[in-house]
Design an enzyme around this catalytic site. Structure first.
Site, PDB file in Angstrom:
ATOM      1  N   GLU A  52      -1.117  -2.087  -9.772  1.00 58.50           N
ATOM      2  CA  GLU A  52      -1.219  -1.501 -11.121  1.00 58.50           C
ATOM      3  C   GLU A  52      -0.294  -0.289 -11.242  1.00 58.50           C
ATOM      4  O   GLU A  52      -0.597   0.691 -11.923  1.00 58.50           O
ATOM      5  CB  GLU A  52      -2.665  -1.217 -11.506  1.00 58.50           C
ATOM      6  CG  GLU A  52      -3.471  -2.518 -11.563  1.00 58.50           C
ATOM      7  CD  GLU A  52      -4.516  -2.581 -12.637  1.00 58.50           C
ATOM      8  OE1 GLU A  52      -4.481  -1.774 -13.571  1.00 58.50           O
ATOM      9  OE2 GLU A  52      -5.374  -3.486 -12.549  1.00 58.50           O
ATOM     10  N   GLY A 103     -13.553   6.294  16.602  1.00 59.05           N
ATOM     11  CA  GLY A 103     -12.722   6.192  17.800  1.00 59.05           C
ATOM     12  C   GLY A 103     -12.225   4.765  17.991  1.00 59.05           C
ATOM     13  O   GLY A 103     -11.893   4.081  17.028  1.00 59.05           O
ATOM     14  N   ILE A 111       0.400 -12.184  -8.451  1.00 58.38           N
ATOM     15  CA  ILE A 111      -0.646 -12.371  -9.454  1.00 58.38           C
ATOM     16  C   ILE A 111      -2.008 -12.540  -8.776  1.00 58.38           C
ATOM     17  O   ILE A 111      -2.275 -13.532  -8.093  1.00 58.38           O
ATOM     18  CB  ILE A 111      -0.318 -13.567 -10.389  1.00 58.38           C
ATOM     19  CG1 ILE A 111       1.103 -13.386 -10.963  1.00 58.38           C
ATOM     20  CG2 ILE A 111      -1.377 -13.681 -11.476  1.00 58.38           C
ATOM     21  CD1 ILE A 111       1.386 -12.021 -11.617  1.00 58.38           C
ATOM     22  N   GLY A 128       9.274  -5.204 -10.743  1.00 54.44           N
ATOM     23  CA  GLY A 128       8.010  -4.640 -10.280  1.00 54.44           C
ATOM     24  C   GLY A 128       7.736  -3.348 -11.029  1.00 54.44           C
ATOM     25  O   GLY A 128       7.157  -3.360 -12.117  1.00 54.44           O
ATOM     26  N   ARG A 175     -24.010   7.876  17.563  1.00 52.75           N
ATOM     27  CA  ARG A 175     -23.106   7.913  18.714  1.00 52.75           C
ATOM     28  C   ARG A 175     -23.291   9.207  19.509  1.00 52.75           C
ATOM     29  O   ARG A 175     -23.168  10.313  18.958  1.00 52.75           O
ATOM     30  CB  ARG A 175     -21.667   7.824  18.201  1.00 52.75           C
ATOM     31  CG  ARG A 175     -20.588   8.033  19.241  1.00 52.75           C
ATOM     32  CD  ARG A 175     -20.462   6.851  20.161  1.00 52.75           C
ATOM     33  NE  ARG A 175     -19.314   6.997  21.060  1.00 52.75           N
ATOM     34  CZ  ARG A 175     -19.141   6.256  22.134  1.00 52.75           C
ATOM     35  NH1 ARG A 175     -20.017   5.298  22.451  1.00 52.75           N
ATOM     36  NH2 ARG A 175     -18.085   6.429  22.884  1.00 52.75           N
ATOM     37  N   LEU A 220       2.417  -9.804 -15.200  1.00 60.09           N
ATOM     38  CA  LEU A 220       3.461  -8.894 -15.666  1.00 60.09           C
ATOM     39  C   LEU A 220       4.630  -8.909 -14.677  1.00 60.09           C
ATOM     40  O   LEU A 220       5.775  -9.168 -15.056  1.00 60.09           O
ATOM     41  CB  LEU A 220       2.890  -7.468 -15.799  1.00 60.09           C
ATOM     42  CG  LEU A 220       3.859  -6.363 -16.229  1.00 60.09           C
ATOM     43  CD1 LEU A 220       4.306  -6.568 -17.682  1.00 60.09           C
ATOM     44  CD2 LEU A 220       3.205  -4.970 -16.089  1.00 60.09           C
TER      45      LEU A 220
END
Ligand code: CAA
Length: 389
Positions: free
Chosen positions: A368, A344, A161, A135, A272, A129
């Site tokens: 889109e 982090g 595309i 755009g 962690r 398109l």
């Protein structure tokens, strides 16, 4: 994968589908995701795994050899692939995008000819398109399709595309009457092997690096008139109707990326240790995780509602497709950014998958239709009073 489903009770079949796709993705797609990103290479392993499990184009109806998956099932497949590798999730997503114009408006002959190989895994479909100067203003396209006897001759350039060069088939929107703007645009199926079709170099992108994005050039490409999808002049409406359905799949992709980031980060914070205890014990970390999960579950509800509307072809799908894509992609950006933060300095390195997820999430706010265009689309349906709640 039944063709109908109850919005309020996601069926056991959908749960089983998710389970099966998740285990396939973890085994066959996840191990290659970092390498695909690092080398900007096509995820062939993912394509092979999806094709061999009949998951590359699940939306195609059974009469063309497909799985006949409903819109929710298709979302679940895309979501689960995106959870481990966003680039790979563009295989099922763009196969739906490229073929949707044929499904919505194509002749029975076109459906037989092109949906059958798509379902069999022998040819992917792309959607053409956008152009360098068209755009957000898609109707401003310049690519021409001029009638010549029993043929049309295409000339022009399409840009951005997805999967160009890898796909066998391309739905191409082109101007057949330059005096009629959107009503002068028609849709065609063009094959990769048609004489005069060539491709540009892959774009060097921030994310989704495994999904090739190229320009497609049409230099006097002569195709038979029966490759036109629907009637002359209906191509723009078909392109927009397609996006109504497939913006829901981009929402699903965004959900998957965000879920992958949340899953990784919530495991990490339990492992962690700082200040003598797992960082998950700190309320500041818990609040972040709670917000991430809350936004993600809200986005999922909106996306699945939009999927139900896509399946039923509800008149307010235009609003819901845009809303789901816009909301879920914003959530994906927030959740992946927060997930990087939870790791982090480690989150900022390529030794962990979070920075890839954050880069991949960004595109869902852009393609889109940018999230600004989605707001235009939503507002129009709200103002027209076409929103049923
Ligand atoms: N369903 C059916 N018909 C529709 C429609 C829809 N959802 N939306 C528009 N139309 C029809 C309109 O009814 C109108 O016809 P009438 O005059 O008879 O009413 C005609 O199409 C023109 O519509 P508009 O006047 O609304 O057109 P516009 O020029 O103002 O554009 C727009 C509207 C919403 C901005 C549209 O151009 C748009 O969506 N732009 C964004 C394009 C986009 O999403 N591009 C993404 C490319 S694909 C991609 O990114 C793929 C990838 O790689 C993954």
């Amino acid at each position: 994968m039944a063709a109908d489903f109850d919005l309020f009770k996601v069926s056991e079949e959908h749960d089983l589908l998710r389970e099966a796709v998740r285990s396939l993705c973890e085994e066959k797609i996840l191990p290659f995701a970092a390498d695909v990103d690092e080398h900007s290479r096509f995820p062939q392993e993912a394509l092979d795994a999806l094709v061999s499990s009949d998951l590359a184009a699940v939306h195609v109806a059974e009469q063309y050899g497909g799985q006949g998956a409903d819109a929710l099932a298709t979302c679940i497949v895309i979501e689960e692939v995106a959870r481990v590798c966003a680039s790979s999730s563009l295989i099922p997503a763009v196969n739906k995008l490229g073929s949707m114009p044929v499904i919505l408006s194509g002749s029975e002959e076109l459906k037989q000819k092109y949906l059958t190989p798509l379902a069999a895994g022998s040819g992917m479909f792309s959607y053409c398109l956008s152009e360098p100067d068209a755009g957000s203003d898609a109707a401003g396209m310049k690519t021409r399709a001029d009638r010549d006897g029993d043929d049309y001759v295409l000339n022009g350039v399409k840009r951005w595309i997805t999967n160009a060069g890898v796909s066998e088939y391309y739905t191409v929107m082109a101007v057949t009457d330059p005096t009629a703007r959107s009503k002068g645009i028609s849709a065609f199926v063009v094959e990769k092997g048609d004489e005069g079709v060539t491709f540009g170099a892959p774009e060097k992108k921030l994310g989704i690096k495994g999904s090739p994005t190229r320009e497609v050039y049409f230099d006097n490409v002569r195709i038979p008139a029966d490759r036109m999808i629907g009637a002359e002049g209906t191509g723009f409406a078909t392109a927009m109707r397609t996006l109504d359905h497939t913006r829901v799949t981009i929402a699903a992709q965004a959900l998957g990326i965000a879920q992958g980031a949340l899953d990784y980060a919530s495991n990490y914070v339990k492992e962690r240790k700082q200040f003598g205890k797992p960082i998950a014990d700190f309320q500041g970390i818990q609040f972040m995780l709670a917000d991430m999960a809350m936004k993600l579950t809200a986005a999922r509800q909106l996306t699945y509602t939009a999927a139900a509307k896509s399946e039923r072809g509800d008149s307010d799908l235009t609003y819901f497709g845009a809303a789901a894509k816009c909301f879920a992609s914003d959530v994906a950006m927030e959740v992946t950014t927060d997930a990087v933060q939870l790791l982090g300095g480690y989150g900022y390195t390529k030794d962990y998958p979070l920075e890839r997820m954050m880069r991949d999430a960004k595109i869902t706010q852009i393609y889109e239709g940018t999230n600004q265009v989605q707001r235009v689309v939503m507002a129009r349906q709200v103002l027209a009073g076409g929103l049923s709640l």
